[in-house]
Design a protein around this motif. Structure first.
Motif, short mmCIF file in Angstrom:
data_model
loop_
_atom_site.label_atom_id
_atom_site.label_comp_id
_atom_site.label_asym_id
_atom_site.label_seq_id
_atom_site.Cartn_x
_atom_site.Cartn_y
_atom_site.Cartn_z
N PHE A 54 1.10 -1.17 0.28
CA PHE A 54 0.31 -0.26 -0.05
C PHE A 54 1.17 0.92 0.38
O PHE A 54 0.54 2.23 -0.91
CB PHE A 54 -0.69 0.31 1.00
N ASP A 55 2.39 1.48 0.73
CA ASP A 55 3.19 2.70 1.14
C ASP A 55 3.66 2.63 -1.09
O ASP A 55 3.67 4.16 -0.72
CB ASP A 55 3.46 1.87 1.86
N VAL A 56 3.82 1.55 -1.57
CA VAL A 56 4.30 1.80 -2.48
C VAL A 56 3.52 2.19 -3.81
O VAL A 56 3.79 2.35 -5.05
CB VAL A 56 5.16 0.66 -3.07
N THR A 57 2.29 2.16 -3.49
CA THR A 57 1.16 2.12 -4.46
C THR A 57 0.30 3.73 -4.19
O THR A 57 0.00 4.22 -4.79
CB THR A 57 0.32 1.02 -4.86
N MET A 58 0.05 3.48 -3.79
CA MET A 58 -1.16 4.87 -3.44
C MET A 58 -0.36 5.89 -2.60
O MET A 58 -0.81 6.83 -3.04
CB MET A 58 -1.76 4.01 -1.52
N PHE A 59 1.00 6.22 -1.82
CA PHE A 59 1.62 7.16 -1.93
C PHE A 59 2.16 7.59 -3.06
O PHE A 59 1.40 8.90 -2.74
CB PHE A 59 2.77 6.83 -0.23
N PRO A 60 2.11 7.14 -3.68
CA PRO A 60 2.86 7.92 -4.54
C PRO A 60 2.40 8.42 -5.76
O PRO A 60 2.62 9.62 -5.85
CB PRO A 60 4.17 6.56 -5.21
N ILE A 61 1.28 8.18 -5.78
CA ILE A 61 0.14 8.43 -6.67
C ILE A 61 -0.55 9.68 -5.73
O ILE A 61 -0.78 11.15 -6.08
CB ILE A 61 -0.96 7.56 -6.85
N MET A 62 -0.53 9.12 -4.09
CA MET A 62 -1.19 11.01 -3.41
C MET A 62 -0.56 11.62 -3.47
O MET A 62 -1.01 13.77 -3.68
CB MET A 62 -1.04 10.45 -2.02
N PHE A 63 0.84 11.60 -3.30
CA PHE A 63 1.95 12.99 -3.34
C PHE A 63 1.87 13.70 -4.14
O PHE A 63 2.25 14.67 -4.55
CB PHE A 63 3.13 11.92 -2.61
N THR A 64 2.20 12.49 -5.63
CA THR A 64 2.70 13.41 -6.81
C THR A 64 1.28 14.54 -7.21
O THR A 64 1.72 15.62 -8.04
CB THR A 64 2.77 12.73 -7.78
N LEU A 65 -0.01 13.98 -6.78
CA LEU A 65 -0.89 14.48 -7.73
C LEU A 65 -1.76 15.79 -7.18
O LEU A 65 -1.56 16.70 -6.90
CB LEU A 65 -2.38 13.87 -7.45
N MET A 66 -1.04 15.82 -5.30
CA MET A 66 -1.26 16.30 -4.42
C MET A 66 -0.73 17.46 -4.41
O MET A 66 -0.92 19.09 -4.31
CB MET A 66 -0.99 15.83 -2.97
N PHE A 67 0.45 17.82 -4.34
CA PHE A 67 1.83 18.65 -5.11
C PHE A 67 1.50 18.67 -5.76
O PHE A 67 1.66 20.53 -6.20
CB PHE A 67 3.22 18.02 -4.19
N THR A 68 1.70 18.33 -7.24
CA THR A 68 0.90 18.76 -8.23
C THR A 68 0.25 20.30 -8.38
O THR A 68 0.08 21.09 -9.14
CB THR A 68 1.44 18.05 -9.64
N TYR A 69 -0.39 19.44 -7.58
CA TYR A 69 -2.10 20.03 -8.09
C TYR A 69 -2.38 21.40 -7.28
O TYR A 69 -2.71 22.23 -7.15
CB TYR A 69 -3.04 19.41 -8.47
N LEU A 70 -1.89 21.89 -6.15
CA LEU A 70 -1.72 22.28 -5.00
C LEU A 70 -0.62 23.38 -4.99
O LEU A 70 -1.33 24.05 -5.05
CB LEU A 70 -1.75 21.69 -3.66
N PHE A 71 0.51 22.70 -5.44
CA PHE A 71 1.54 23.66 -5.66
C PHE A 71 1.66 24.46 -6.94
O PHE A 71 2.59 25.51 -7.48
CB PHE A 71 2.90 23.58 -5.05
#
Length: 279
Positions: A54-71
């Motif tokens: 879970f940590d190597v599948t969902m976390f990468p997707i979440m971090f990438t999308l979150m930081f890309t679209y937030l900042f």
């Protein structure tokens, strides 16, 4: 009495015949073979407990999308422009953050007494530790591939081509393997998984967030720039950005190799010293 003695002798002879080796004694397992066996053990644990991915599948997707679209819009004017800067950095952050699970897994094995059994085996002493780290390299590779695929879907285009991307992943895996020796040391020192996680997060958060992953350090205060300049994570991100952009500086690469060697040379022997003291 004589018959009993004869039967005992016959039984002993029969057992000796059964235990007699049919051929030459098998060769002692090598350091490489035992380390790979323990690495395979780590992968089998993932097979039986797939939630570990879970940590190597969902976390990468979440971090990438979150930081890309937030900042993205605020820092670069658009998400497509920001993802070119962000993706090498978020790749590093994602993989480096999950290295701490190496320590958590080892600590759990120690608490259960599994490592006491390993120490009784006639194998190369560091094999269980090296094998666990090699197994985690597979997890790091999966996380890297997920981030890269998502980045390509978001518009990331590495000018360094396939060679630059593969070299970047290779460098990241080497750094992560080296860094993991720190967490194996903490796994030997700490009594619980929670303690290992707490110390790991205390170290990783400043290293990853006080770096050049998200923004150019030129916008930071002078004292923070000084820290970012010597931060090994910043050096790694700079090297990976250079490899992916096709503008690699050998001096940056040499610094990263130096950090990798330092982590292994310092924390590898310390870990083994603590490991041997537990026997």
């Amino acid at each position: 009495m004589t018959s009993t003695t004869d039967r005992t002798a016959d039984t002993a002879a029969a057992v000796a015949d059964v235990l007699k080796m049919p051929g030459p004694r098998p060769a002692r397992p090598t350091a490489l073979s035992t380390s790979l066996s323990f690495g395979w053990r780590a992968l089998l644990k993932i097979k039986h407990v797939p939630e570990q991915l879970f940590d190597v599948t969902m976390f990468p997707i979440m971090f990438t999308l979150m930081f890309t679209y937030l900042f993205g819009g605020a820092l670069a004017g658009s998400t497509s422009a920001y993802v070119q800067f962000l993706l090498p950095g978020i790749l590093v952050q994602t993989v480096v953050m999950i290295t701490m699970y190496t320590g958590l897994t080892l600590n759990k094995d120690i608490e259960k007494g599994v490592f006491d059994r390993f120490r009784s085996l006639p194998i190369w002493r560091p094999s269980p530790l090296v094998g666990a780290l090699l197994g985690d390299v597979v997890r790091y590779t999966i996380a890297s591939i997920i981030v890269l695929i998502l980045g390509l879907l978001l518009g990331f285009r590495p000018d360094g081509g396939l060679v630059g991307v593969v070299a970047s992943i290779g460098l990241l895996l080497l750094f992560s393997f080296s860094l993991s020796w720190i967490w194996t040391m903490f796994a030997m020192l700490m009594r619980t998984e929670q303690a290992v996680m707490g110390v790991s997060m205390f170290i990783l958060f400043p290293l990853t967030f006080a770096s050049n992953i998200f923004v150019d350090p030129a916008t930071m205060p002078g004292w923070l720039q000084a820290f970012v300049g010597v931060n090994p994570i910043s050096k790694l991100v700079t090297s990976i950005r250079g490899l992916m952009a096709g503008t690699m500086e050998m001096a940056d690469l040499a610094v990263v190799f130096g950090w990798c060697a330092g982590f292994i040379v310092i924390f590898g022997p310390l870990t083994m010293r603590l490991y041997n003291r537990k026997s």
